[in-house]
Scaffold this motif. Structure first.
Motif, PDB file in Angstrom:
ATOM      1  N   ARG A  66       0.717  -4.899  -5.493  1.00 34.55           N
ATOM      2  CA  ARG A  66       0.872  -6.148  -4.743  1.00 34.55           C
ATOM      3  C   ARG A  66       2.347  -6.451  -4.470  1.00 34.55           C
ATOM      4  NH1 ARG A  66      -1.949 -10.027  -7.736  1.00 34.55           N
ATOM      5  NH2 ARG A  66      -3.753  -9.670  -6.407  1.00 34.55           N
ATOM      6  N   ARG A  87       3.596  -4.067  -1.798  1.00 32.25           N
ATOM      7  CA  ARG A  87       2.964  -4.410  -0.526  1.00 32.25           C
ATOM      8  C   ARG A  87       3.631  -5.626   0.101  1.00 32.25           C
ATOM      9  NH1 ARG A  87      -0.398  -8.378   0.671  1.00 32.25           N
ATOM     10  NH2 ARG A  87      -1.193  -8.755  -1.421  1.00 32.25           N
ATOM     11  N   GLN A 133      -2.826  -7.867   2.836  1.00 27.91           N
ATOM     12  CA  GLN A 133      -3.760  -7.038   2.080  1.00 27.91           C
ATOM     13  C   GLN A 133      -4.648  -6.239   3.032  1.00 27.91           C
ATOM     14  OE1 GLN A 133      -6.896  -8.759  -0.587  1.00 27.91           O
ATOM     15  NE2 GLN A 133      -5.370  -8.244  -2.142  1.00 27.91           N
ATOM     16  N   MET A 174      -2.552  -3.410   4.534  1.00 31.83           N
ATOM     17  CA  MET A 174      -2.347  -2.379   3.521  1.00 31.83           C
ATOM     18  C   MET A 174      -3.604  -1.538   3.343  1.00 31.83           C
ATOM     19  SD  MET A 174      -0.539  -0.957   1.218  1.00 31.83           S
ATOM     20  CE  MET A 174      -1.089   0.290   0.093  1.00 31.83           C
ATOM     21  N   GLU A 182      -5.613  -4.741  -6.742  1.00 35.29           N
ATOM     22  CA  GLU A 182      -4.481  -5.617  -7.036  1.00 35.29           C
ATOM     23  C   GLU A 182      -4.763  -6.578  -8.185  1.00 35.29           C
ATOM     24  OE1 GLU A 182      -2.938  -7.495  -3.534  1.00 35.29           O
ATOM     25  OE2 GLU A 182      -2.250  -5.590  -2.688  1.00 35.29           O
ATOM     26  N   LEU A 235       2.388   3.195   1.606  1.00 32.92           N
ATOM     27  CA  LEU A 235       3.595   2.408   1.354  1.00 32.92           C
ATOM     28  C   LEU A 235       4.879   3.211   1.597  1.00 32.92           C
ATOM     29  CD1 LEU A 235       2.450   0.561  -1.884  1.00 32.92           C
ATOM     30  CD2 LEU A 235       2.868  -0.474   0.356  1.00 32.92           C
TER      31      LEU A 235
END
Length: 80
Positions: free
Chosen positions: A14, A17, A24, A27, A42, A60
């Motif tokens: 989290r 991100r 969310q 992602m 998460e 990421l």
């Protein structure tokens, strides 16, 4: 009972991100998982596979090792 290792991992996901400015949902799309599944990760509610960990790190743009919290900040139980 929540597993502290899973919670620490989820918090790290989290944190990264959010630092990337990703929602969310965004992602989850990049990682190829459902948004609700990303929420479970998460919150430390899912013990995810190594494949999913790689999908998250790729999404990421970071190394897999960067997804794991530093041990000096997290106390892990010695046995489970």
């Amino acid at each position: 009972m929540r597993n502290e290792k899973l919670v620490a991992f989820g918090q790290r996901v989290r944190e990264i991100r959010k630092s990337r400015g990703l929602s969310q949902e965004g992602m989850a799309a990049l990682a190829g998982v459902d948004r609700s599944y990303m929420g479970h990760i998460e919150r430390g509610e899912k013990n995810i596979t190594l494949t999913k960990i790689y999908q998250i790190s790729d999404a990421l743009g970071i190394e897999v090792a960067d997804l794991f919290p530093r041990t000096e900040n997290v106390i892990f139980p010695t046995s489970q």
